[in-house]
Design a protein around this motif. Sequence first.
Motif, short mmCIF file in Angstrom:
data_model
loop_
_atom_site.label_atom_id
_atom_site.label_comp_id
_atom_site.label_asym_id
_atom_site.label_seq_id
_atom_site.Cartn_x
_atom_site.Cartn_y
_atom_site.Cartn_z
N ASP A 194 0.84 -1.21 0.00
CA ASP A 194 0.00 0.00 0.00
C ASP A 194 0.87 1.25 0.00
O ASP A 194 0.57 2.22 -0.69
CB ASP A 194 -0.91 0.03 1.23
CG ASP A 194 -2.05 -0.97 1.16
OD1 ASP A 194 -2.52 -1.26 0.04
OD2 ASP A 194 -2.47 -1.45 2.23
N CYS B 96 2.25 1.96 -3.44
CA CYS B 96 1.17 2.47 -4.30
C CYS B 96 0.88 3.93 -3.98
O CYS B 96 0.78 4.76 -4.88
CB CYS B 96 -0.07 1.60 -4.12
SG CYS B 96 -1.47 2.11 -5.15
N PHE C 123 -6.02 5.77 1.77
CA PHE C 123 -5.52 4.99 0.65
C PHE C 123 -5.87 5.63 -0.69
O PHE C 123 -6.07 4.94 -1.68
CB PHE C 123 -6.06 3.55 0.71
CG PHE C 123 -5.63 2.84 1.95
CD1 PHE C 123 -4.34 2.36 2.06
CD2 PHE C 123 -6.49 2.68 3.02
CE1 PHE C 123 -3.91 1.72 3.22
CE2 PHE C 123 -6.08 2.04 4.18
CZ PHE C 123 -4.78 1.56 4.28
N CYS D 274 -5.73 3.30 -3.94
CA CYS D 274 -4.89 2.10 -3.80
C CYS D 274 -5.65 1.04 -3.01
O CYS D 274 -6.18 1.33 -1.93
CB CYS D 274 -3.59 2.46 -3.08
SG CYS D 274 -2.55 3.58 -4.03
N THR D 275 -5.71 -0.16 -3.57
CA THR D 275 -6.42 -1.26 -2.92
C THR D 275 -5.54 -2.51 -2.90
O THR D 275 -4.58 -2.61 -3.66
CB THR D 275 -7.73 -1.59 -3.65
OG1 THR D 275 -7.43 -1.94 -5.01
CG2 THR D 275 -8.70 -0.42 -3.61
N GLU D 276 -5.92 -3.44 -2.03
CA GLU D 276 -5.21 -4.72 -1.92
C GLU D 276 -6.22 -5.85 -1.97
O GLU D 276 -7.28 -5.78 -1.36
CB GLU D 276 -4.43 -4.77 -0.60
CG GLU D 276 -3.62 -6.04 -0.40
CD GLU D 276 -4.39 -7.16 0.28
OE1 GLU D 276 -4.06 -8.32 0.05
OE2 GLU D 276 -5.34 -6.86 1.03
N TYR E 245 -1.59 -5.45 -5.11
CA TYR E 245 -1.88 -4.03 -4.87
C TYR E 245 -2.15 -3.34 -6.20
O TYR E 245 -1.40 -3.50 -7.16
CB TYR E 245 -0.71 -3.37 -4.13
CG TYR E 245 -0.51 -3.99 -2.76
CD1 TYR E 245 -1.20 -3.51 -1.67
CD2 TYR E 245 0.33 -5.08 -2.60
CE1 TYR E 245 -1.05 -4.09 -0.42
CE2 TYR E 245 0.49 -5.67 -1.35
CZ TYR E 245 -0.20 -5.17 -0.27
OH TYR E 245 -0.06 -5.75 0.96
#
Length: 123
Positions: free
Chosen positions: A34, A37, A63, A81-83, A88
């Motif tokens: 994260d 990103c 995020f 930004c995501t996971e 990612y």
Amino acid sequence: MRGAVLAIAATALVPAMAHAEGFSSGYVTGFNSDAECMDMARTSMDAHFRNHGGTPDTGEASFSVFGFDVPPGRTQVAIICTEDQGRYTATVTGYSLQQDGTRLSTVEAMLDLLEGIAPTGSK
């Protein structure tokens, strides 16, 4: 405050309206965390403003990074930004009231910057 309002609006509206008129979006994968990103999102947003001679008008949430009136037009841009299962992703969504020919190119330029591609005609 404006950043918080946009963050809430982007979170609530973007997934449902990503293909609606006024929106353009895309994504880049391959980040290791994260933090990586988010660092790349900040760097990309600042580089885009610098390339177009503008003063960055940005905001940030946990995020996500937001750009207001992103040049060359007046596109509002969110990089989120995501996971998911250790992958990612940075999702870029641009919004403008009218498609003046710059929204899609602004989102594409942001995607290129996130992938490490230098902008064409950069200063």
